[in-house]
Design a protein around this motif. Structure first.
Motif, mmCIF file in Angstrom:
data_model
loop_
_atom_site.group_PDB
_atom_site.id
_atom_site.type_symbol
_atom_site.label_atom_id
_atom_site.label_comp_id
_atom_site.label_asym_id
_atom_site.label_seq_id
_atom_site.Cartn_x
_atom_site.Cartn_y
_atom_site.Cartn_z
ATOM 1 N N VAL A 104 40.977 -5.873 20.530
ATOM 2 C CA VAL A 104 42.202 -5.260 20.022
ATOM 3 C C VAL A 104 43.215 -6.362 19.716
ATOM 4 C CG1 VAL A 104 44.155 -3.785 20.582
ATOM 5 C CG2 VAL A 104 41.853 -3.100 21.254
ATOM 6 N N LEU A 105 43.746 -6.340 18.504
ATOM 7 C CA LEU A 105 44.711 -7.346 18.079
ATOM 8 C C LEU A 105 45.962 -6.673 17.535
ATOM 9 C CD1 LEU A 105 42.344 -9.799 16.161
ATOM 10 C CD2 LEU A 105 43.272 -10.092 18.456
ATOM 11 N N ALA A 106 47.048 -7.412 17.541
ATOM 12 C CA ALA A 106 48.297 -6.936 16.940
ATOM 13 C C ALA A 106 48.843 -8.032 16.043
ATOM 14 C CB ALA A 106 49.318 -6.566 18.014
ATOM 15 N N ARG A 107 49.530 -7.620 15.015
ATOM 16 C CA ARG A 107 50.144 -8.555 14.079
ATOM 17 C C ARG A 107 51.575 -8.085 13.824
ATOM 18 N NH1 ARG A 107 46.336 -11.167 15.346
ATOM 19 N NH2 ARG A 107 44.598 -11.879 14.065
ATOM 20 N N HIS A 108 52.562 -8.915 14.183
ATOM 21 C CA HIS A 108 53.938 -8.475 13.947
ATOM 22 C C HIS A 108 54.440 -8.952 12.588
ATOM 23 C CE1 HIS A 108 55.428 -12.486 14.720
ATOM 24 N NE2 HIS A 108 55.029 -12.482 15.972
ATOM 25 N N PRO A 109 55.260 -8.120 11.927
ATOM 26 C CA PRO A 109 55.820 -8.508 10.631
ATOM 27 C C PRO A 109 56.822 -9.637 10.804
ATOM 28 C CG PRO A 109 56.827 -6.483 11.394
ATOM 29 C CD PRO A 109 55.726 -6.797 12.360
ATOM 30 N N ARG A 110 56.877 -10.523 9.822
ATOM 31 C CA ARG A 110 57.785 -11.656 9.898
ATOM 32 C C ARG A 110 58.890 -11.575 8.842
ATOM 33 N NH1 ARG A 110 57.464 -16.686 7.709
ATOM 34 N NH2 ARG A 110 55.295 -16.479 7.083
ATOM 35 N N ARG A 111 58.497 -11.248 7.624
ATOM 36 C CA ARG A 111 59.510 -11.048 6.582
ATOM 37 C C ARG A 111 58.887 -10.291 5.428
ATOM 38 N NH1 ARG A 111 59.351 -15.155 2.409
ATOM 39 N NH2 ARG A 111 57.793 -16.755 2.871
ATOM 40 N N CYS A 112 59.727 -9.660 4.634
ATOM 41 C CA CYS A 112 59.249 -8.914 3.478
ATOM 42 C C CYS A 112 59.650 -9.635 2.202
ATOM 43 C CB CYS A 112 59.802 -7.488 3.492
ATOM 44 S SG CYS A 112 61.585 -7.393 3.712
ATOM 45 N N LEU A 113 58.850 -9.469 1.169
ATOM 46 C CA LEU A 113 59.105 -10.112 -0.121
ATOM 47 C C LEU A 113 59.645 -9.088 -1.114
ATOM 48 C CD1 LEU A 113 55.841 -12.274 -0.317
ATOM 49 C CD2 LEU A 113 58.030 -12.817 0.778
ATOM 50 N N LYS A 114 60.157 -9.579 -2.209
ATOM 51 C CA LYS A 114 60.780 -8.696 -3.195
ATOM 52 C C LYS A 114 59.798 -7.700 -3.808
ATOM 53 C CE LYS A 114 64.498 -11.882 -4.506
ATOM 54 N NZ LYS A 114 65.107 -12.667 -5.626
ATOM 55 N N VAL B 61 44.601 -16.051 16.775
ATOM 56 C CA VAL B 61 46.031 -15.851 16.937
ATOM 57 C C VAL B 61 46.271 -14.372 17.229
ATOM 58 C CG1 VAL B 61 48.305 -16.122 15.899
ATOM 59 C CG2 VAL B 61 46.456 -17.674 15.255
ATOM 60 N N SER B 62 46.988 -14.095 18.295
ATOM 61 C CA SER B 62 47.370 -12.723 18.604
ATOM 62 C C SER B 62 48.887 -12.621 18.573
ATOM 63 C CB SER B 62 46.822 -12.303 19.973
ATOM 64 O OG SER B 62 47.078 -10.935 20.219
ATOM 65 N N ASN B 63 49.392 -11.414 18.657
ATOM 66 C CA ASN B 63 50.829 -11.163 18.754
ATOM 67 C C ASN B 63 51.066 -10.137 19.852
ATOM 68 O OD1 ASN B 63 51.103 -11.393 15.188
ATOM 69 N ND2 ASN B 63 51.836 -12.890 16.654
ATOM 70 N N VAL C 16 54.438 -7.940 2.679
ATOM 71 C CA VAL C 16 54.968 -8.270 4.002
ATOM 72 C C VAL C 16 54.188 -9.445 4.571
ATOM 73 C CG1 VAL C 16 55.383 -7.435 6.349
ATOM 74 C CG2 VAL C 16 55.684 -5.881 4.414
ATOM 75 N N MET C 17 54.931 -10.451 5.038
ATOM 76 C CA MET C 17 54.326 -11.596 5.706
ATOM 77 C C MET C 17 54.209 -11.289 7.193
ATOM 78 S SD MET C 17 53.793 -13.886 3.344
ATOM 79 C CE MET C 17 53.465 -15.321 4.379
ATOM 80 N N PHE C 18 53.050 -11.670 7.781
ATOM 81 C CA PHE C 18 52.804 -11.392 9.188
ATOM 82 C C PHE C 18 52.613 -12.686 9.966
ATOM 83 C CE2 PHE C 18 52.084 -7.304 7.365
ATOM 84 C CZ PHE C 18 52.405 -6.395 8.379
ATOM 85 N N GLY C 19 52.678 -12.565 11.296
ATOM 86 C CA GLY C 19 52.576 -13.726 12.167
ATOM 87 C C GLY C 19 51.165 -14.226 12.374
ATOM 88 N N ALA C 20 50.179 -13.505 11.869
ATOM 89 C CA ALA C 20 48.785 -13.939 11.982
ATOM 90 C C ALA C 20 47.991 -13.270 10.862
ATOM 91 C CB ALA C 20 48.208 -13.597 13.360
ATOM 92 N N ASP C 21 46.708 -13.558 10.797
ATOM 93 C CA ASP C 21 45.913 -13.212 9.625
ATOM 94 C C ASP C 21 45.396 -11.772 9.630
ATOM 95 O OD1 ASP C 21 44.198 -14.126 11.814
ATOM 96 O OD2 ASP C 21 42.560 -13.755 10.428
ATOM 97 N N PHE C 22 45.139 -11.254 8.419
ATOM 98 C CA PHE C 22 44.443 -9.997 8.167
ATOM 99 C C PHE C 22 43.283 -10.275 7.215
ATOM 100 C CE2 PHE C 22 48.581 -8.166 9.319
ATOM 101 C CZ PHE C 22 48.188 -7.118 10.142
#
Length: 587
Positions: free
Chosen positions: A260-270, A363-365, A274-280
């Protein structure tokens, strides 16, 4: 092994701390290694250089590693706007600090360099990795490092610059990097290391599929729509300056290779990406998740007990910044578990590095990670005490009740969706697939057949003179016969790994992947014989079925296969006198 963490406010205080550690070092039987970990809330190269000089004057052999971080941890206490300096003294082990500047060598080459060092060190037990820069592609580095011996543990995290999500800074005794990583390698015959982690986030809402990405960290579309739509639609979080602080505690939750993994959002683009703290990866199915404060606190005690049984002499801590943002004033409740273990220090990261049981470093979050170390068997410490109950503050208790409500309603929604999904694909009378789902499976298997050319056989059957059965014995008996027939079809189809469904009325269709025409004939004959042996009617009346069988051919579609098997069934009923199996090989 001894560890001495200090909260440092200025130069004079650090000098006193260094002297205290120097005196403690004299009491040790030997001093084989010194690691100094520094976590500071702002990037101040001049201050850092001064600190390094003071430390190295007392301990010339000292290896230094550290980072700028948003929040620091010392002996179970949360530290903001200050500096933590942690001395780890070793009696029979060693530590080596390295740095990799990604402006000088790429991620994969750096990973190969680290792997070569680990392969040459047969006593390497653990590796700490601290990285700076969200834009860094650290996955190639980890893929190479994952080839190291599985018993080597990895831990660490992604540092920022103390301003919630900007580019970070890491450093060693001789390097300062904004685009690279710092690594500490712990080695020794008697060195024992254990890592334990706690999660506490739970899935919320429906599954969504990652359908488009730009690189490994930027999700462009979910279910064909901009990823940002999820935050706007379900959380009322907009694409503005508050996005990071509002969305950080609502990660995406998914499984990869059983983990089980989690990925937190870091910033959104125009464009809505959405950029995340780890890979998808494209195709992964994700859900939003929410933090359960009650479970987080409960897990902390479990984590404490696991680590206490290890009897560590030193504890390193890496936690996700989103945990701090979620728990707020209850954060120290969670961190307090380390006070009963051993001297501890660490920092809050934007991505936590861990190694799975199969050796993969990832990488986890949203995770709290404790790393315990000891030399030899370890000794009992007066710092250890029985676990004390942890209590959420009143406002967190209210939130815990709300979380329970969300959890229960989410569970009920999942159960309802599962029931609806079943209704949409299962025939209510027979329990086999319905017409629509059977047709979908036929199309899928035919598409696979055209790609791989593995044999696919199809047979279709119906009950002989079924109208007369209904007229003489009633529709209830007719339904009973269909259910008995479905049971026979299911039993034979399961053995043949076939897909079977009710096509309509008294007609049934089965698709048999990896079965030759003759093998399909054998399965059809089994069904015919079992049906003929049934005795649901009177002694004089028997139920029989007619079956047509065909094999998929190059260029076939679901429609052409169905047309041929329908003709084969017609021949069995009209030309062969029913209660028979007909194979149709010609067009």
């Amino acid at each position: 092994m001894k560890q001495f963490p200090f909260l440092v406010h200025g130069r004079k205080e650090l000098l006193a701390d260094v002297e205290q550690v120097r005196q403690e070092a004299k009491k040790m039987k030997a001093l084989s290694g010194v690691l100094v970990s520094i976590f500071m809330n702002r990037a101040d190269p001049a201050m850092l250089q001064d600190m390094k000089q003071m430390i190295c004057a007392a301990f010339p052999e000292a290896q230094i590693i550290g980072a700028v971080s948003t929040v620091e941890i010392i002996d179970g206490c949360l530290i903001e706007n200050d500096i933590v300096v942690n001395f780890t003294l070793m009696e029979c082990s060693s530590v080596r600090v390295m740095s990799f500047d990604f402006r000088m060598e790429d991620s994969e080459a750096a990973g190969r360099s680290l792997l070569a060092v680990l392969d040459a060190d047969r006593h390497a037990a653990a590796v700490e990795v601290i990285s700076a820069g969200f834009h860094l592609n650290i996955n190639p580095f980890f893929r190479q490092a994952s080839r190291a011996r599985r018993e080597i543990l990895f831990f660490g995290g992604l540092a920022d610059d103390g301003s919630l999500g900007q580019n970070g800074m890491v450093f060693t005794q001789d390097a300062l990097l904004r685009h690279g990583i710092a690594v500490a390698i712990f080695s020794g015959k008697k060195l024992h290391v254990q890592t334990s982690s706690s999660f506490g986030w739970k899935p919320l809402g429906r599954f969504m599929t990652v359908t488009k990405m730009d690189g490994e960290f930027c999700v462009q579309e979910l279910d064909g729509k901009p990823a940002m739509d999820v935050f706007e639609r379900y959380l009322d979080i907009g694409n503005d300056d508050r996005f990071l602080t509002e969305a950080l505690t609502f990660p995406f939750y998914f499984e990869r290779n059983g983990v089980v993994l989690a990925r937190h959002p870091r910033r959104c683009l125009k464009d809505g990406s959405v950029m995340f703290g780890a890979d998808f990866r494209v195709g992964e199915r994700v859900r939003l998740a929410y933090g359960d404060p009650g479970e987080i606190i409960d897990n902390a005690l479990v984590l404490q007990n696991k680590m206490a049984s290890f009897r560590p002499e030193a504890v390193f801590v890496v936690s996700c910044v989103a945990r701090w943002m979620l728990l707020g004033s209850d954060t120290e409740q969670e961190l307090s578990i380390t006070r009963r273990l051993a001297p501890s220090a660490g920092f809050y990261a934007y991505g936590e590095f861990m190694r799975t049981a199969d050796g993969q470093i990832m990488v986890s979050n949203m995770t709290l990670v404790l790393i315990g170390m000891r030399e030899g068997l370890g000794k009992d410490s007066v710092r250890r005490a029985p676990s004390q109950p942890l209590h959420l503050r009143p406002h967190r208790s209210i939130m815990a009740h709300l979380v329970h409500f969300i959890e229960r309603t989410t569970q009920e929604l999942e159960e309802s969706n599962a029931a609806l999904y079943r209704l949409a694909r299962i025939d209510y009378l027979t329990g086999l697939l319905n017409r629509g789902e059977t047709e979908n499976r036929l199309r899928q298997l035919m598409a696979e057949f055209q790609l791989c050319r593995q044999p696919v056989a199809v047979f279709m059957l119906d009950v002989d003179d079924f109208k007369l059965v209904n007229d003489r014995f009633g529709h209830a008996m007719g339904d009973c016969i269909l259910q008995l027939l479905a049971g026979i079809i299911r039993e034979v189809s399961d053995k043949a790994h076939a897909v079977a469904g009710r096509w309509g009325g008294d007609e049934f269709l089965a698709v048999c992947p990896d079965l030759s025409l003759e093998e399909a004939r054998g399965a059809a004959e089994q069904i015919r014989k079992h049906v003929a042996d049934m005795d649901p009617l009177s002694e004089k009346d028997r139920v029989t079925v007619s079956i047509g069988v065909v094999a998929a051919r190059t260029g076939d579609t679901a429609e052409t296969v169905f047309a041929r098997v329908d003709r084969a069934l017609y021949e069995a009923k009209q030309l062969r006198g029913k209660n028979t199996v007909v194979i149709r090989e010609e067009p």
